[in-house]
Design an enzyme around this catalytic site. Sequence first.
Site, PDB file in Angstrom:
ATOM      1  N   ASP A  11     -36.100 -10.551 -30.153  1.00  8.56           N
ATOM      2  CA  ASP A  11     -35.036  -8.880 -29.829  1.00  8.56           C
ATOM      3  C   ASP A  11     -36.098  -8.216 -30.004  1.00  8.56           C
ATOM      4  O   ASP A  11     -37.463  -8.690 -30.101  1.00  8.56           O
ATOM      5  CB  ASP A  11     -34.581  -9.045 -31.181  1.00  8.56           C
ATOM      6  CG  ASP A  11     -33.800  -8.191 -31.360  1.00  8.56           C
ATOM      7  OD1 ASP A  11     -32.841  -7.794 -30.046  1.00  8.56           O
ATOM      8  OD2 ASP A  11     -33.115  -7.112 -31.892  1.00  8.56           O
ATOM      9  N   SER A  12     -35.195  -6.957 -29.886  1.00  5.22           N
ATOM     10  CA  SER A  12     -36.364  -5.917 -29.443  1.00  5.22           C
ATOM     11  C   SER A  12     -36.779  -5.367 -30.891  1.00  5.22           C
ATOM     12  O   SER A  12     -37.598  -4.555 -31.296  1.00  5.22           O
ATOM     13  CB  SER A  12     -35.234  -4.390 -29.360  1.00  5.22           C
ATOM     14  OG  SER A  12     -34.625  -3.874 -30.442  1.00  5.22           O
ATOM     15  N   CYS A  74     -30.785 -11.817 -27.751  1.00  5.42           N
ATOM     16  CA  CYS A  74     -30.509  -9.897 -27.760  1.00  5.42           C
ATOM     17  C   CYS A  74     -29.983  -9.873 -26.658  1.00  5.42           C
ATOM     18  O   CYS A  74     -30.506 -10.434 -25.254  1.00  5.42           O
ATOM     19  CB  CYS A  74     -32.329  -9.395 -27.522  1.00  5.42           C
ATOM     20  SG  CYS A  74     -32.539  -8.189 -26.390  1.00  5.42           S
ATOM     21  N   GLU A 153     -32.216   1.542 -36.249  1.00  6.26           N
ATOM     22  CA  GLU A 153     -33.688   0.332 -36.608  1.00  6.26           C
ATOM     23  C   GLU A 153     -33.946   2.248 -37.633  1.00  6.26           C
ATOM     24  O   GLU A 153     -34.505   1.390 -38.241  1.00  6.26           O
ATOM     25  CB  GLU A 153     -33.797   1.095 -35.668  1.00  6.26           C
ATOM     26  CG  GLU A 153     -34.172   0.077 -34.803  1.00  6.26           C
ATOM     27  CD  GLU A 153     -34.763  -1.746 -34.927  1.00  6.26           C
ATOM     28  OE1 GLU A 153     -35.814  -1.226 -35.469  1.00  6.26           O
ATOM     29  OE2 GLU A 153     -34.716  -2.561 -34.896  1.00  6.26           O
ATOM     30  N   CYS A 185     -24.064  -6.547 -29.169  1.00  7.79           N
ATOM     31  CA  CYS A 185     -25.464  -6.345 -29.367  1.00  7.79           C
ATOM     32  C   CYS A 185     -26.128  -6.664 -30.443  1.00  7.79           C
ATOM     33  O   CYS A 185     -25.491  -6.118 -31.522  1.00  7.79           O
ATOM     34  CB  CYS A 185     -25.557  -4.620 -29.376  1.00  7.79           C
ATOM     35  SG  CYS A 185     -27.482  -3.691 -29.760  1.00  7.79           S
ATOM     36  N   HIS A 187     -27.891  -5.895 -32.895  1.00  6.65           N
ATOM     37  CA  HIS A 187     -27.551  -4.756 -33.502  1.00  6.65           C
ATOM     38  C   HIS A 187     -26.758  -4.151 -34.210  1.00  6.65           C
ATOM     39  O   HIS A 187     -26.671  -3.570 -35.612  1.00  6.65           O
ATOM     40  CB  HIS A 187     -27.938  -3.751 -33.506  1.00  6.65           C
ATOM     41  CG  HIS A 187     -30.297  -3.717 -33.247  1.00  6.65           C
ATOM     42  ND1 HIS A 187     -30.313  -4.160 -32.264  1.00  6.65           N
ATOM     43  CD2 HIS A 187     -31.226  -2.805 -34.205  1.00  6.65           C
ATOM     44  CE1 HIS A 187     -32.324  -4.231 -32.340  1.00  6.65           C
ATOM     45  NE2 HIS A 187     -32.354  -3.593 -32.994  1.00  6.65           N
TER      46      HIS A 187
HETATM   47  N1  DGL Z   1     -30.248  -5.767 -30.408  1.00  6.02           N
HETATM   48  C1  DGL Z   1     -30.325  -5.365 -28.892  1.00  6.02           C
HETATM   49  C2  DGL Z   1     -29.047  -6.542 -27.513  1.00  6.02           C
HETATM   50  O1  DGL Z   1     -28.557  -7.322 -28.627  1.00  6.02           O
HETATM   51  C3  DGL Z   1     -31.738  -4.367 -28.158  1.00  6.02           C
HETATM   52  C4  DGL Z   1     -31.246  -3.360 -28.423  1.00  6.02           C
HETATM   53  C5  DGL Z   1     -32.321  -2.667 -27.738  1.00  6.02           C
HETATM   54  O2  DGL Z   1     -33.245  -2.370 -27.615  1.00  6.02           O
HETATM   55  O3  DGL Z   1     -32.072  -1.606 -27.331  1.00  6.02           O
HETATM   56  O4  DGL Z   1     -29.211  -5.949 -26.386  1.00  6.02           O
END
Ligand code: DGL
Length: 267
Positions: A11-12, A74, A153, A185, A187
């Site tokens: 993931d990022s 991600c 984050e 997402c 996150h």
């Molecule tokens: N967690 C990520 C996703 O599911 C990426 C979030 C990001 O870095 O913008 O898209």
Amino acid sequence: MKCNHAIALLDSGIGGLTVVREIHKQLPQERIVYFGDTARMPYGPRPQAEVRSFASQIIRFLLTQDVKLVIVACNTATAAGLPAYQQTYDLPIIGVIEPGARAALRQTRKKRIGVIGTPGTIASKAYEKSLQALDPTVEVFSQACPLFVLLVENDLVNTPEAVCVAEKYLHPLRQAGVDTLILGCTHYPLMEEVIAQVMGPDVTLISSAAETAQEAKAILTQQQLLRHEAGELPRHRFFVSGKPDSFTQQAAALLDYRPEAYQVILP
Ligand code: DGL
């Protein structure tokens, strides 16, 4: 032998840990190798080709770590090129979008599904395509929520500002009368309480984490790659491209152990 290899996730940042939690729940005997591209986070506003090349680079690194399955944990990186990763590398690779779409279709009663995600995921229309391929009669309402990843984050989820931002982003979806909302997402499950508060009790929130872990389990079972050894669980490994400190801290709050994270500078 390969049974003892790890499940790799990327993931990022910390978002993919929502999938790690589910893997720990459903496959507690499995070892994890995780990569969080914290130095280049967020992925959401970046062009698809760039995200695809970052994800490919990370997969190549993960393949040096004795892994048997890769989960692109991600949505943005899944939307940017899951078929390309699957065609390039010679091991099972799964994403998080199809599992999320399947889970949402099981829940919706009115067939009005909302999707929230990063600008990249929403612009790709990956959820619409996936949902409508499974059920052409479903109506999909999408909304990009670029600030959510930054709130998560930066540990700003439990603030009045987070509620204000959520109210603004989610208003059109409430107006549209969706009965199911995909947290598109990885996150976003980390701010599920705020999203639930704004959407109200009649809207079911869907995270793809559980369904993705189920898919991983099904693939490993089918390919006879499940780890069967009892006894002490091998060490999970966490890598980040930025400084490890804040990642370790946030990860420790999410998982029930304190992971050691190592910095890897990708060329
Ligand atoms: N967690 C990520 C996703 O599911 C990426 C979030 C990001 O870095 O913008 O898209």
